[in-house]
Design an enzyme around this catalytic site. Structure first.
Site, short mmCIF file in Angstrom:
data_model
loop_
_atom_site.label_atom_id
_atom_site.label_comp_id
_atom_site.label_asym_id
_atom_site.label_seq_id
_atom_site.Cartn_x
_atom_site.Cartn_y
_atom_site.Cartn_z
N ASP A 331 0.86 -1.18 0.00
CA ASP A 331 0.00 0.00 0.00
C ASP A 331 0.90 1.24 0.00
O ASP A 331 2.04 1.17 0.48
CB ASP A 331 -0.88 -0.04 1.25
CG ASP A 331 -1.75 1.19 1.38
OD1 ASP A 331 -2.35 1.60 0.38
OD2 ASP A 331 -1.84 1.75 2.50
N ASN A 718 19.34 -42.26 14.62
CA ASN A 718 18.41 -41.16 14.34
C ASN A 718 18.26 -40.22 15.52
O ASN A 718 18.03 -39.01 15.35
CB ASN A 718 17.04 -41.71 13.94
CG ASN A 718 17.05 -42.35 12.57
OD1 ASN A 718 18.02 -42.23 11.84
ND2 ASN A 718 15.99 -43.04 12.22
#
Length: 888
Positions: A331, A718
């Protein structure tokens, strides 16, 4: 009231308005108003019921990555790995909590919209003026508006006297709008030009008016904005979509691998239960258990860094989205400009001969001899004042406020000046005369001061004020003034002329606006923010286009856009009227070449954002007003101003600029790109390890060999060697050229070259792990082989983490900023692995054994080769990029 198809309210005669609304200038009766209120509801904004916690949980559980986590936790529990199962369940719960909290925050937009409406209003009921709650205004009520009132509903004006409203929050136009009840306008008249209408949520800044309430509640213009905010959803950010796609792919791969394992087992006539356990091990190796949590933590750290740079992130995924932005729509008013009308140029006396107006600050350095009378006129012919409660804030019309600020720069206190030279009479401004006049008592003399449009004042002046006193105002003089005014207008300045007249005596009936002495002109503008131009160019270098979307007129918008280097030769400019005539397909064809949209409505902004998204742009929208909220909500990332932004804009946004500076956008993009690049590093690191685990087990099963790794080995690798390094990779410093790279537009997480690198890394580590198992198994049996394979897989992960941190650069390259957390995480992971490999009770749990010195040398050789392999892949990638660059 039945809403038959009819002309828009601004196109109707007042008599038609009364007929359609079944009302009159005396208003409704109390009985009729009560009946309409009961039938049509209150003048309030509606909101849909809030989602229940169960509904939010249901939506989140449907996310593929969350499903994968739940499956991983269940499989871990099946193997009685309770620690792993507990951790994964905690991750799932944390994701649930974060999602629910964010959704609750997002549902506050409509509450803010409700708060902007007036609390009470004056209406005619039964022919008498009464004060009623604004929520009880109904269609057909005759509403009375005075200076300073908030408009309680959409009104078709039926009477107005010098009436102005401030509609910046709805239309984006910074200057107060002059209103006139008598105008009948074309049906397709843009919202900002409907001078016979006053809209809910705007404020009366001057004069007074009476209007008929034609729309209330959700039917008002601001209500339509609320409806868009309520219905517009934009939950999926680019990264969320890509992670979801990865999750789906991994799920499919997992199912395929499990089925293949059973088929292979059947071919080799292996027992069912061992085959099932092997299949589950492979499924676990596919699942990147820590990925969602790691991404969340990495993004949260980015949010913390951005907050220190005045960019407050309301929704975590917005960080990475901003980093991938290809277009920033902004804007104009209050975003690219200050939303503060400012007097910037002044001209009097000899300025007209040189055809150059003086900047206010330069003129103020001289004494008041040249510009004094002009400054006095601007201060005395003025109804604005400073707010005593808020320093610097203006009460009244923004243009008049700019004039008293100008007087202050010249050292003139307008309030003190008016006390010294009191006003005894005034002729208020009106849109027909285009001027305002006051009569003040100045040192015993009666002097009238007039301000208004320069072209309206010039013909009424017969003399001009100079440093040597008054003289005749010739046609040649007037032509010079006109030329200067045209030149100032071409610079998008609003030009006001000033004149005065000494009155020997005073009669109210006398025509004060004649035989005047011309004093000079002042040029005013809502000035562009000084820092914006540089930020626009930084974004352009980063491959990000800036587009201005404003409610202002085309000439003003283009002038500001040129100043800020948003608009360049060859770019297109489209007005709201032109946009309304375009189909979606036509707009999609043009939108990539349009840099300025002018005179647009809130719904036009939404149309533009949706068009950019359809053509594949990742769009950030910056705004501060109610009119920006729908577009903020629809954009990939909505950015609101923190200081001057409305609550509605802030609540509809994903990010808030705490300092209202466009420059902060450029800094936020850089941080967003850093976060996205680090997330890519994390995912590449995790997925390459997963590929290595899958291939190692799958190849062994395919050739009917013993598994080099067990499920517990995979779970530990992991957990112990990927989680901490992955988090550390998430805080890697930004690369030096990060703002010179084009945005990532691809729908994938990686470009093709990066996918190749991930697969190549995974295959290589799998080969090294398998070779380690075979070499250990041939010398010391299955347990020795598994120990060596386990160690190679784990230490390869740690070496790869160190290499991944350097990105595309060689691991030995010098970097301005080192990531000490990566080194610490690798050391800690190395310590955890050492506990498993060297402490006998833990070693027994994992079914491992001690290795010889020769075997350890082999382990570290195979592990270190992952660095050599990655550096070779980087060299190939850099050579390929260099060839492509030279070809272009």
């Amino acid at each position: 009231m039945d809403n038959h198809k009819q002309k828009p309210w601004h196109s109707l005669e007042i008599s038609e308005i009364y007929k359609i609304l079944r009302t009159s200038e005396n208003g409704l009766s109390e009985a009729e108003a009560a009946e309409r209120l009961n039938r049509n509801g209150r003048n309030e904004l509606r909101s849909k019921p809030l989602k229940t916690v169960f509904q939010m949980l249901k939506e989140q559980i449907s996310d593929p990555m969350i499903l994968i986590l739940i499956i991983a936790a269940g499989l871990s529990a099946l193997f009685q790995e309770w620690t792993e199962a507990t951790i994964i369940f905690v991750i799932v719960i944390v994701n649930f909590v974060i999602g629910i909290v964010q959704e609750r925050k997002a549902q506050s937009s409509l509450e803010s919209l409700k708060n902007i409406n007036a609390l009470t209003a004056r209406v005619f009921r039964d022919g008498e003026e009464r004060i009623v709650p604004a929520a009880e205004i109904v269609v057909g009520d005759i509403v009375i508006i005075r200076d300073g009132d908030m408009i309680p509903a959409d009104l078709r004006l039926i009477d107005s006297i010098n009436f102005k409203t401030q509609e910046a929050s709805l239309t984006g136009e910074s200057v107060s709008c002059e209103k006139s009840a008598n105008n009948i306008l074309p049906e397709n008249c843009p919202l900002g030009d409907r001078v016979n209408m006053a809209y809910s949520s705007s404020v009366a800044t001057y004069g007074r008016a009476i209007g008929a309430a034609v729309c209330v509640g959700m039917d008002t213009e601001v209500g339509k904005v609320a409806d868009i905010i309520e219905t517009e959803t934009n939950d999926n950010t680019p990264l969320k979509q890509k992670l979801s796609a990865v999750g789906k792919i991994l799920t499919v791969i997992g199912l395929i691998v499990c089925v293949l394992i059973f088929i292979i087992g059947a071919i080799y006539e292996k027992p069912l239960i061992p085959q099932f356990l092997l299949a589950v091990s492979l499924a676990i190796s596919i699942i990147p258990e820590g990925l969602p949590a790691t991404v969340t933590v990495v993004t949260a750290l980015g949010v913390k860094r951005m907050a220190k740079r005045n960019a407050l992130i309301r929704k975590l995924p917005s960080v990475e989205t901003l980093g991938n932005a290809t277009v920033i729509c902004s804007d104009k008013t209050g975003t690219l400009t200050l939303n503060k009308m400012t007097a910037t140029q002044i001209a009097a006396d000899m300025d007209f001969d040189t055809q150059v107006a003086s900047p206010i600050d330069v003129a103020a350095e001289s004494n008041l001899k040249t510009y004094g009378e002009l400054v006095f006129a601007a201060s005395l012919c003025n109804d604005a004042s400073f707010n005593p409660d808020i320093e610097g804030e203006i009460i009244g019309d923004p243009t008049e406020g700019a004039l008293i600020r100008m007087a202050k720069i010249f050292g003139v206190d307008s309030e003190e000046l008016e006390r010294e030279y009191p006003r005894i009479f005034e002729i208020p401004f009106d849109s027909e005369r285009k001027m305002m006049t006051t009569v003040n008592c100045v040192k015993g003399k009666l002097i009238s001061y007039t301000k208004g449009a320069a072209d309206a004042i010039l013909p009424l002046c017969g003399r001009i004020l100079t440093a040597d006193g008054e003289r005749a105002f010739t046609d040649e003089d007037k032509e010079k003034v006109k030329k200067l005014c045209v030149f100032m207008s071409e610079q998008s300045l609003r030009v006001l002329g000033f004149s005065c007249r000494v009155l020997p005596s005073f009669e109210k009936e006398e025509n004060l606006e004649s035989n005047m002495t011309f004093i000079g002109v002042v040029g005013l503008i809502d000035p562009p923010r000084a820092e914006v131009s540089e930020a626009v160019n930084v974004c352009r270098l980063a491959g990000i286009r800036t587009v201005m979307i404003t409610g202002d007129h085309k000439s003003t918008a283009v002038s500001v856009a040129e100043t800020l280097d948003i608009y360049r030769s060859g770019d297109s400019v489209v007005s709201g009227e032109e946009l309304a005539l375009m189909t979606d397909d036509e707009l999609d064809c043009m939108v990539k070449n349009i840099s300025v949209f002018s005179r647009v409505s809130p719904f036009d902004k939404l149309k533009i954002i949706n068009s950019l998204k359809r053509v594949g742009e990742i769009t950030a929208m910056i705004g501060d007003g109610v009119n920006d909220a729908p577009a903020l909500k629809a954009a990939d990332i909505g950015v609101a101003m923190g200081k001057k932004g409305t609550d509605v804009a802030k609540d509809a946004s994903d990010m808030i600029l705490l300092d209202d500076s466009f420059t902060t956008i450029a800094r936020a993009v850089e941080e967003g790109r850093r976060v996205y690049a680090n997330i890519q590093k994390v995912i590449r690191f995790l997925l390459a390890g997963n590929i290595a685990e899958i291939l190692t087990l799958f190849v062994a099963a395919l050739f009917n060999r013993d598994a080099p790794l067990s499920a517990v080995h995979i779970l530990w690798v992991n957990l112990a060697t990927t989680t901490l390094p992955a988090l550390a990779l998430g805080v890697e410093p930004a690369d030096k050229d990060i703002m010179k790279r084009p945005p990532i537009k691809s729908g994938r997480l990686f470009e093709k070259g990066l996918i190749f690198q991930v697969i190549a890394q995974g295959i290589f580590v799998s080969i090294m792990t398998t070779i380690a198992y075979w070499s250990g198994n041939s010398v010391g049996g299955h347990t020795v082989g598994q120990t060596m394979a386990f160690a190679v897989l784990a230490f390869s992960q740690l070496f790869r983490a160190l290499n991944q941190g350097s990105g595309a650069s060689p691991i030995w390259s010098k970097r301005k900023e080192k990531n000490r957390w990566l080194f610490l995480s690798v050391l800690l992971s190395f310590g955890l692995m050492s506990c498993v490999l060297f402490i006998p009770p833990i070693q027994d749990v994992f079914r491992l054994t001690f290795l010889s010195v020769t075997q350890w040398v082999a382990v570290f050789f195979f592990s270190f080769m992952s660095i050599v392999w990655m550096e070779l892949l980087k060299i190939i990638a850099r050579m390929k990029a260099k060839i492509l660059k030279s070809d272009n």
